[in-house]
Design a protein around this motif. Structure first.
Motif, PDB file in Angstrom:
ATOM      1  N   VAL A 195       0.907  -1.214  -0.208  1.00 56.55           N
ATOM      2  CA  VAL A 195       0.058  -0.093  -0.052  1.00 56.55           C
ATOM      3  C   VAL A 195       0.993   1.197   0.027  1.00 56.55           C
ATOM      4  O   VAL A 195       1.954   1.339   0.797  1.00 56.55           O
ATOM      5  CB  VAL A 195      -0.990   0.176   1.345  1.00 56.55           C
ATOM      6  CG1 VAL A 195      -2.084   1.325   1.405  1.00 56.55           C
ATOM      7  CG2 VAL A 195      -1.863  -1.259   1.239  1.00 56.55           C
ATOM      8  N   SER A 196       0.756   2.062  -0.900  1.00 57.60           N
ATOM      9  CA  SER A 196       1.366   3.504  -0.898  1.00 57.60           C
ATOM     10  C   SER A 196       0.186   4.503  -0.900  1.00 57.60           C
ATOM     11  O   SER A 196      -0.561   4.456  -1.461  1.00 57.60           O
ATOM     12  CB  SER A 196       2.008   3.442  -2.271  1.00 57.60           C
ATOM     13  OG  SER A 196       1.410   3.668  -3.242  1.00 57.60           O
ATOM     14  N   VAL A 197       0.896   5.786  -0.554  1.00 58.17           N
ATOM     15  CA  VAL A 197       0.238   7.064  -0.109  1.00 58.17           C
ATOM     16  C   VAL A 197       0.880   8.171  -0.878  1.00 58.17           C
ATOM     17  O   VAL A 197       2.225   8.303  -0.736  1.00 58.17           O
ATOM     18  CB  VAL A 197      -0.117   7.072   1.403  1.00 58.17           C
ATOM     19  CG1 VAL A 197      -0.823   8.732   1.386  1.00 58.17           C
ATOM     20  CG2 VAL A 197      -1.006   6.059   1.827  1.00 58.17           C
ATOM     21  N   SER A 198       0.225   8.803  -1.711  1.00 59.75           N
ATOM     22  CA  SER A 198       0.761  10.250  -2.422  1.00 59.75           C
ATOM     23  C   SER A 198      -0.067  11.061  -1.812  1.00 59.75           C
ATOM     24  O   SER A 198      -1.045  11.176  -1.668  1.00 59.75           O
ATOM     25  CB  SER A 198       0.804   9.995  -3.897  1.00 59.75           C
ATOM     26  OG  SER A 198       1.391   8.767  -4.181  1.00 59.75           O
ATOM     27  N   ARG A 199       0.602  12.521  -1.694  1.00 63.55           N
ATOM     28  CA  ARG A 199       0.108  13.510  -1.186  1.00 63.55           C
ATOM     29  C   ARG A 199      -0.034  14.654  -2.404  1.00 63.55           C
ATOM     30  O   ARG A 199       0.074  14.128  -3.521  1.00 63.55           O
ATOM     31  CB  ARG A 199       0.869  14.373   0.054  1.00 63.55           C
ATOM     32  CG  ARG A 199       0.790  13.564   1.237  1.00 63.55           C
ATOM     33  CD  ARG A 199      -0.503  13.491   1.923  1.00 63.55           C
ATOM     34  NE  ARG A 199      -0.377  12.581   3.154  1.00 63.55           N
ATOM     35  CZ  ARG A 199       0.162  12.834   4.340  1.00 63.55           C
ATOM     36  NH1 ARG A 199       0.752  13.977   4.391  1.00 63.55           N
ATOM     37  NH2 ARG A 199       0.064  11.969   5.281  1.00 63.55           N
ATOM     38  N   ASP A 200      -0.207  15.996  -1.907  1.00 62.71           N
ATOM     39  CA  ASP A 200      -0.358  16.874  -3.061  1.00 62.71           C
ATOM     40  C   ASP A 200       0.742  17.038  -4.047  1.00 62.71           C
ATOM     41  O   ASP A 200       1.985  16.471  -3.770  1.00 62.71           O
ATOM     42  CB  ASP A 200      -0.630  18.293  -2.256  1.00 62.71           C
ATOM     43  CG  ASP A 200      -1.806  18.370  -1.414  1.00 62.71           C
ATOM     44  OD1 ASP A 200      -2.637  17.590  -1.905  1.00 62.71           O
ATOM     45  OD2 ASP A 200      -1.593  19.086  -0.478  1.00 62.71           O
ATOM     46  N   PRO A 201       0.577  17.297  -5.430  1.00 63.45           N
ATOM     47  CA  PRO A 201      -0.457  18.091  -5.775  1.00 63.45           C
ATOM     48  C   PRO A 201      -1.647  17.197  -6.059  1.00 63.45           C
ATOM     49  O   PRO A 201      -2.924  17.753  -6.325  1.00 63.45           O
ATOM     50  CB  PRO A 201       0.037  18.995  -7.107  1.00 63.45           C
ATOM     51  CG  PRO A 201       0.841  18.019  -7.349  1.00 63.45           C
ATOM     52  CD  PRO A 201       1.528  17.491  -6.287  1.00 63.45           C
ATOM     53  N   LYS A 202      -1.549  15.770  -6.465  1.00 64.35           N
ATOM     54  CA  LYS A 202      -2.575  14.834  -6.646  1.00 64.35           C
ATOM     55  C   LYS A 202      -2.345  13.646  -6.000  1.00 64.35           C
ATOM     56  O   LYS A 202      -1.622  12.685  -5.885  1.00 64.35           O
ATOM     57  CB  LYS A 202      -2.321  14.391  -8.347  1.00 64.35           C
ATOM     58  CG  LYS A 202      -2.500  15.517  -9.166  1.00 64.35           C
ATOM     59  CD  LYS A 202      -2.323  14.826 -10.518  1.00 64.35           C
ATOM     60  CE  LYS A 202      -2.448  16.007 -11.513  1.00 64.35           C
ATOM     61  NZ  LYS A 202      -2.013  15.464 -13.129  1.00 64.35           N
ATOM     62  N   PRO A 203      -3.213  13.828  -4.748  1.00 69.08           N
ATOM     63  CA  PRO A 203      -3.341  12.711  -3.559  1.00 69.08           C
ATOM     64  C   PRO A 203      -3.763  11.498  -4.138  1.00 69.08           C
ATOM     65  O   PRO A 203      -4.640  11.556  -5.208  1.00 69.08           O
ATOM     66  CB  PRO A 203      -3.882  13.158  -2.719  1.00 69.08           C
ATOM     67  CG  PRO A 203      -5.109  14.221  -3.259  1.00 69.08           C
ATOM     68  CD  PRO A 203      -4.055  14.837  -4.324  1.00 69.08           C
ATOM     69  N   GLN A 204      -3.307  10.420  -3.692  1.00 70.22           N
ATOM     70  CA  GLN A 204      -3.545   9.008  -4.349  1.00 70.22           C
ATOM     71  C   GLN A 204      -3.333   7.852  -3.282  1.00 70.22           C
ATOM     72  O   GLN A 204      -2.280   7.953  -2.589  1.00 70.22           O
ATOM     73  CB  GLN A 204      -2.910   8.772  -5.702  1.00 70.22           C
ATOM     74  CG  GLN A 204      -3.255   7.430  -6.339  1.00 70.22           C
ATOM     75  CD  GLN A 204      -2.506   7.325  -7.529  1.00 70.22           C
ATOM     76  OE1 GLN A 204      -1.613   8.132  -8.217  1.00 70.22           O
ATOM     77  NE2 GLN A 204      -2.799   6.152  -8.173  1.00 70.22           N
ATOM     78  N   LEU A 205      -4.105   7.006  -3.144  1.00 69.02           N
ATOM     79  CA  LEU A 205      -4.115   5.819  -2.465  1.00 69.02           C
ATOM     80  C   LEU A 205      -4.068   4.591  -3.461  1.00 69.02           C
ATOM     81  O   LEU A 205      -4.557   4.503  -4.279  1.00 69.02           O
ATOM     82  CB  LEU A 205      -5.363   5.561  -1.396  1.00 69.02           C
ATOM     83  CG  LEU A 205      -5.256   3.973  -1.004  1.00 69.02           C
ATOM     84  CD1 LEU A 205      -4.225   4.119   0.127  1.00 69.02           C
ATOM     85  CD2 LEU A 205      -6.823   4.017  -0.005  1.00 69.02           C
ATOM     86  N   SER A 206      -2.723   4.032  -3.433  1.00 69.06           N
ATOM     87  CA  SER A 206      -2.545   2.831  -4.401  1.00 69.06           C
ATOM     88  C   SER A 206      -2.274   1.709  -3.608  1.00 69.06           C
ATOM     89  O   SER A 206      -1.362   1.405  -2.570  1.00 69.06           O
ATOM     90  CB  SER A 206      -1.352   3.072  -5.031  1.00 69.06           C
ATOM     91  OG  SER A 206      -1.739   4.588  -6.003  1.00 69.06           O
ATOM     92  N   VAL A 207      -2.813   0.438  -4.153  1.00 71.12           N
ATOM     93  CA  VAL A 207      -2.577  -0.941  -3.908  1.00 71.12           C
ATOM     94  C   VAL A 207      -1.571  -1.822  -4.952  1.00 71.12           C
ATOM     95  O   VAL A 207      -2.286  -1.837  -5.926  1.00 71.12           O
ATOM     96  CB  VAL A 207      -3.750  -1.702  -3.350  1.00 71.12           C
ATOM     97  CG1 VAL A 207      -3.248  -3.048  -2.642  1.00 71.12           C
ATOM     98  CG2 VAL A 207      -4.244  -1.154  -2.067  1.00 71.12           C
ATOM     99  N   TRP A 208      -0.460  -2.227  -4.321  1.00 72.45           N
ATOM    100  CA  TRP A 208       0.392  -2.985  -5.638  1.00 72.45           C
ATOM    101  C   TRP A 208       0.445  -4.371  -5.277  1.00 72.45           C
ATOM    102  O   TRP A 208       0.636  -4.808  -4.284  1.00 72.45           O
ATOM    103  CB  TRP A 208       1.749  -2.142  -5.708  1.00 72.45           C
ATOM    104  CG  TRP A 208       1.696  -0.677  -5.840  1.00 72.45           C
ATOM    105  CD1 TRP A 208       1.659   0.073  -4.872  1.00 72.45           C
ATOM    106  CD2 TRP A 208       1.795   0.149  -7.171  1.00 72.45           C
ATOM    107  NE1 TRP A 208       1.568   1.335  -5.226  1.00 72.45           N
ATOM    108  CE2 TRP A 208       1.815   1.401  -6.309  1.00 72.45           C
ATOM    109  CE3 TRP A 208       2.053  -0.357  -8.439  1.00 72.45           C
ATOM    110  CZ2 TRP A 208       1.774   2.322  -7.568  1.00 72.45           C
ATOM    111  CZ3 TRP A 208       1.976   0.683  -9.196  1.00 72.45           C
ATOM    112  CH2 TRP A 208       1.924   2.070  -8.737  1.00 72.45           C
ATOM    113  N   ASN A 209       0.282  -5.162  -6.478  1.00 71.11           N
ATOM    114  CA  ASN A 209       0.576  -6.516  -6.350  1.00 71.11           C
ATOM    115  C   ASN A 209       2.066  -6.843  -6.593  1.00 71.11           C
ATOM    116  O   ASN A 209       2.807  -6.649  -7.827  1.00 71.11           O
ATOM    117  CB  ASN A 209      -0.297  -7.128  -7.368  1.00 71.11           C
ATOM    118  CG  ASN A 209      -0.387  -8.712  -7.401  1.00 71.11           C
ATOM    119  OD1 ASN A 209       0.561  -9.393  -7.092  1.00 71.11           O
ATOM    120  ND2 ASN A 209      -1.251  -9.246  -7.608  1.00 71.11           N
TER     121      ASN A 209
END
Length: 816
Positions: free
Chosen positions: A599-613
C-alpha cells in the motif's frame, strides 16, 4: 469501544472533603483520581458535552456530593462515592463556568435551617445577533439550584465572550476579569431570588489574565499579561458597607486608579511573561515556576523547572496537600509548604500545531539545509509510533521528548528526553523531533531530530537509536549518528520485523541499512558494544528517497524513489524490481500483512491511495483520496486508512458531515477488493494517526464480560490526541468504561489512622486453640498464669478474677 486521551487541564479540579480524591473534568465526564496513587478509580458519566465546572459540597469526610456544569446546558448533582446521578437541571444555554458561594462558605457541620442554594453562571447566549456593533455573547446569570430554575430577567453582567468566575473561599465575593477591568460582586448575606449582588469595578492599564481572593481579608489580587501582580487591599468598603460600618472617604488611597473602591493598590513584578496562575498563597506564570509570596515582607520562595506553563492551583481541605495543573496535561500533587511533588496524574500530551508548522516552514526554506525538507513532502507531520504488542503509543512532546502512553489504561507511562530543554517563556524552538519509529516487538526505537542553524552556524540532522531496558522497561540511548545522510533530511525510518536492522531514507537521494553490532558479530563472541553501524547504502537514479518499509518476513525492502517504488534484498543490497509510477511523490509505504500486496500513499498536488501486487509488479487498484494515516493488520489481509474529507464537495452527505465537525473518515479494506468493508466518520482527522493493536489479554479478561474479546483492535488518535479503540470487524459498539479497573482499588489508601497510618498494620497471629490458658483458677495460678507469649494470654477480666481469688484465704464451713 474504549475512549481516552482527554485533557485534564480544561477546568480547575476539586478535592473531596477528605482530600483522598481529586475530581478532574475530562471531556464529557468527570474522572475521579486517588491522591495517594494518582490512578483513576471512578468517573461521573452523563453529560453530552464538555464538563466545565466541578464543585464538591463541603461537609464531613464521609459526604461525597458534587455539582457539575457543562456546555450541554445542564447542571447535575452527584453522589461520587457510588457514583450516582441524583439531580439534573437544564438551563438550555452552554455553561462555561459556575460558582456556588453559599456552599463554599458554609461550615462543615451546620445546624441552621437549610435555605435555597443559588449558583452564579457564566453562559453563552447564542441568540445574540452577530451584526450588532458590540455583540455581547457572555452573560453572568443567577440560578436557583434548589428550585431547579433560573432567576428570571436577572443578568448581572454582559461580556463579549463568556468569562471564568472566581469565588472567594469565604463565599462572600466572586468576580471576573474583563479586559483591563476587574468586576467584583458581594454575595447577599441572605441570598434569595429577589436579592441583588452589589458590584464594584477595579481598573488597570494592562489586560488582566487571572484573579484571586484572600481567604480571610478584603484583599483581591490580579495578574496581567506583562507578568505584573496587583494587590488591592480593602476593596468595596464604600459600596459593600452596611449601615453600622463607618467609612472614611477623605483618606488617601495609594496606587488606586480613579475612583476605584479600594484602600490601596500595590504592584509586584517578578515574572517576565503572562501570569497564568494566582492563588493565595501561591502564584505562577508561563515560566513554569511556582512562586510563594509573603504578603507582609514580599519575600519569595520558588518551585522552578516544572517544565511547562502553570494553569491552575487548587487547595485541598488538607493544608499539607495542593495541586497544580500544567499546560502539558499534567496535574502535580504538592506537599505544602515545602512544595515537593508527591504524585503526578499524567494525561496524553499535545504538541502545539502552530509552533510545529512554523518550524516545518523554516525547515522547508532554510538556506543552510538545501535538501532537508522539500515543501511538497508532508509525510513528516505524522508524530505517532505504536507498539503493537503492549498497546503503547509514542508521541512527540514540545519539550523535545517522546511520551509513552498506555492506550488500554489511559495514562502516561514515562517520557524519554531526546534532547535536553529547559522551559523558558517566549524562547524560540530551534530543535524538533520530526520522526519516531518503534520495532514490531517494541524493544527498539529510533528518533530523528533537526536543529536549525543559529546565525548560520550549527544546523544538523541527528539519527538516534534507543534500546529497551530489560529491568526498568524504559528506553536508553544506544547510538547517536550525526548527519547520517550528509546535509539531507531523513524522510522515513523503518525496523526489520525480526532482526536488529533498520533502514533510513533521505531526501538527498539515498537510503542506508543500519544493523546493531550483535547482528554482525561472530557466533559465540561476547557482545562488547551494542551500537549501530551502517551496513549498506542504496540509491536509484539520484531521486529523493521519500518512504521505506520492510515486508512482514523481512525478505524484501521497499523504498519509494519519489514516484516509483524500488524493491531490494536487504541482506545483499541488490535491486530486485521497480514498480510503476504514481502521479505525486509517495510519502508512505506499508506491506499488507503476510500478503503479496503493498500500500502506498501520495500527497499533493495529486493525492492518491494505491495498492500494488508484488507478484505481478503492477497496480491492483487505487483511489484519489487525501490519506492522513495508514494501518495494516498483522495476520489478516486487511488495512485501514484515515482519509480527509474534501472541504468543497458536491456530495450532500460530505457537506452534512462537515457541518457536524466530522472532517475525516476511516475506511477498512480487504486488500484484494477496492470496495470498503466498513467506514466510520471521525472528527479532527487532520494530524491524526491510525494503527492496529494486539488485544491486551489481562485488560480484556477484566473488562469484556461476554467472552467474545477481539484479538485485534483498531485505534484512532485525532489531532488533539483524543483516541478510541474498537473492534473493526464487529458491528457492535459496546463502550468499555475506564472508570474502575481491577487492581486499582487494591492500590488505594485503606483509611488507616493512628499507629497503622505511620507504621502499617500489625501482623495477625493465628492462635493455637490447644495452648490457651484455662480460665478455671488452680491452687497456685500465679506460677503459670503469666507464662507463655503475651498474645496468648486470656482477657484481662479473667486474669484479674483468677489472681485476686488466689490471694484470698479459703475457709471451710463448720458443720454442727
Amino acid at each position: 469501544m474504549i475512549r481516552g486521551g482527554s485533557s485534564y487541564i480544561s477546568s480547575p479540579p476539586a478535592f473531596s472533603n477528605d482530600a483522598k480524591r481529586l475530581l478532574v473534568c475530562t471531556a464529557n465526564t468527570v474522572s475521579i483520581f486517588s491522591t495517594s496513587t494518582a490512578l483513576q478509580v471512578a468517573s461521573l458519566e452523563g453529560h453530552t458535552a464538555a464538563v466545565t465546572s466541578v464543585i464538591v459540597v463541603p461537609g464531613t469526610k464521609v459526604l461525597c456530593y458534587c455539582w457539575t456544569a457543562s456546555l450541554d446546558g445542564t447542571i447535575r448533582y452527584w453522589d461520587f462515592s457510588v457514583p450516582e446521578l441524583l439531580k439534573t437541571l437544564d438551563v438550555k444555554m452552554p455553561i462555561f463556568s459556575m460558582v456556588i458561594p453559599s456552599i463554599v462558605g458554609q461550615p462543615a457541620e451546620s445546624n441552621e435551617k437549610p435555605t435555597d442554594v443559588f449558583a452564579y453562571l457564566s453562559i453563552e447566549d447564542k441568540k445574540v445577533q452577530e451584526n450588532r456593533p458590540k455583540a455581547m455573547h457572555g452573560q453572568i446569570r443567577k440560578c436557583n439550584l434548589t428550585a431547579s430554575r433560573m432567576v428570571g430577567g436577572l443578568i448581572l453582567k454582559e461580556t463579549p465572550q463568556p468569562e471564568f468566575i472566581t469565588v472567594s473561599s469565604s463565599g462572600k465575593f466572586f468576580g471576573i476579569r474583563n479586559k483591563r477591568k476587574l468586576h467584583v460582586w458581594s454575595v447577599p448575606a441572605i441570598d434569595s431570588g429577589r436579592s441583588l449582588a452589589k458590584k464594584i469595578t477595579l481598573h488597570h492599564s494592562k489586560t488582566l489574565s487571572v484573579l484571586a481572593f484572600h481567604p480571610t481579608e478584603r484583599i483581591v489580587a490580579a495578574g496581567d499579561v506583562t507578568g505584573r501582580i496587583l494587590v488591592w487591599r480593602g476593596f468595596g468598603y464604600r459600596t459593600f458597607s452596611t449601615g453600622d460600618e463607618l467609612v472614611n472617604k477623605e483618606e488617601e488611597h495609594p496606587g488606586v486608579r480613579g475612583n476605584d473602591d479600594a484602600d490601596s493598590c500595590s504592584t509586584w513584578h517578578w515574572h517576565s511573561a503572562e501570569v497564568k496562575v494566582l492563588s493565595f498563597s501561591s502564584d505562577g506564570g508561563k515560566e513554569g515556576v511556582l512562586v510563594v509570596w509573603q504578603l507582609d515582607t514580599g519575600k519569595k520562595k520558588f518551585l522552578p523547572r516544572i517544565g511547562s506553563p502553570l494553569l491552575c492551583f487548587t487547595d485541598s481541605p488538607d493544608p499539607t496537600l495542593s495541586s497544580i495543573s500544567c499546560a502539558d496535561n499534567l496535574i502535580h500533587m504538592l506537599e505544602m509548604p515545602s512544595m515537593d511533588i508527591l504524585k503526578t496524574i499524567s494525561g496524553i500530551k499535545v504538541c502545539s500545531k502552530e509552533s510545529f508548522y512554523v518550524l516545518i516552514f523554516k525547515l522547508h526554506s532554510h538556506p543552510q539545509l538545501p535538501h532537508s525538507f522539500p515543501g511538497r513532502y508532508e509525510g513528516l507531520s505524522s508524530g505517532f509510533a505504536f507498539d503493537y504488542t503492549s498497546g503503547l503509543v509514542a508521541l512527540r512532546t514540545e519539550s523535545y521528548g517522546i511520551q509513552f502512553y498506555s492506550l488500554f489504561d489511559d495514562h502516561g507511562m514515562y517520557e524519554v528526553q531526546v534532547c535536553e530543554r529547559n522551559h523558558q517563556p517566549g524562547d524560540e524552538i530551534s530543535v524538533v523531533v520530526i520522526l519516531v519509529a518503534l520495532s514490531q516487538d517494541g524493544s527498539m526505537m529510533s528518533t530523528v531530530e533537526v536543529k536549525l542553524p543559529e546565525e548560520g552556524i550549527g544546523g544538523l540532522v541527528c539519527l538516534k537509536f534507543w534500546a529497551l531496558g530489560s529491568e526498568n522497561k524504559k528506553f536508553t540511548l544506544s547510538t547517536v549518528i550525526y548527519e547520517p545522510h550528509r546535509d539531507a533530511g531523513i524522510s522515513a525510518v523503518a525496523f526489520h520485523p525480526t532482526r536488529h536492522m533498520a533502514v533510513s531514507s533521505s531526501y538527498g537521494g539515498d537510503f542506508k541499512v543500519w544493523v546493531c553490532n550483535d547482528e554482525i558479530q561472530q557466533k559465540g563472541q561476547t557482545l562488547q558494544n551494542s551500537g549501530w553501524a551502517c551496513l549498506a547504502v542504496g540509491a536509484y537514479k539520484k531521486k529523493p528517497m521519500t518512504a521505506a518499509a520492510f515486508s512482514l518476513d523481512g525478505s524484501v525492502l521497499a523504498v519509494a524513489a519519489e514516484t516509483v517504488i524500488t524493491l531490494w534484498d536487504p541482506d545483499k543490497n541488490v535491486l530486485l524490481a521497480v514498480i510503476g509510477e504514481t502521479l505525486s511523490p509517495i510519502v508512505t509505504l506499508s506491506f499488507a500483512g503476510k500478503s503479496e500486496y503493498l500500500v502506498s500513499v501520495s500527497r499533493d498536488p495529486k493525492p492518491q491511495l494505491s495498492v500494488w501486487n508484488m507478484s505481478k509488479l503492477s497496480l491492483s487498484w487505487s483511489y484519489r483520496l487525501h490519506i492522513e494515516a495508514v494501518a495494516c493488520a498483522v495476520d489478516l489481509l486487511s488495512f485501514a486508512v484515515l482519509a480527509l474529507l474534501p472541504e468543497s464537495s458536491m456530495c450532500t452527505e460530505s457537506n452534512e458531515l462537515m457541518s457536524q465537525g466530522r472532517d475525516g473518515a476511516i475506511l477498512l479494506f480487504n486488500v484484494m477488493d477496492p470496495v470498503p468493508v466498513a467506514t466510520w466518520s471521525v472528527r479532527k482527522a487532520k494530524g491524526g494517526g491510525l494503527s492496529f493493536l494486539q488485544g491486551n489479554p489481562s485488560f480484556l479478561e477484566e473488562n469484556i464480560s461476554d467472552g467474545n474479546a477481539p484479538k485485534e483492535f483498531l485505534v484512532y488518535v485525532n489531532g488533539d490526541h483524543e483516541y478510541v479503540l474498537f473492534d473493526p470487524y464487529s458491528n457492535e459498539a459496546n463502550e468499555v468504561s475506564m472508570a474502575r479497573r481491577k487492581g486499582l482499588v487494591e492500590l488505594e489508601e485503606t483509611g488507616q489512622v493512628g499507629y497503622a497510618s505511620i507504621y502499617g498494620e500489625l501482623p495477625e497471629f493465628k492462635r493455637n486453640q490447644t495452648s490457651l490458658v484455662p480460665s478455671v483458677p488452680s491452687e497456685r495460678p500465679w506460677e503459670t498464669i503469666f507464662s507463655g507469649s503475651s498474645h496468648n494470654l486470656p482477657p484481662l477480666t479473667r486474669l484479674c478474677a483468677a489472681f485476686l481469688e488466689s490471694l484470698m484465704e479459703k475457709r471451710t464451713a463448720a458443720v454442727e
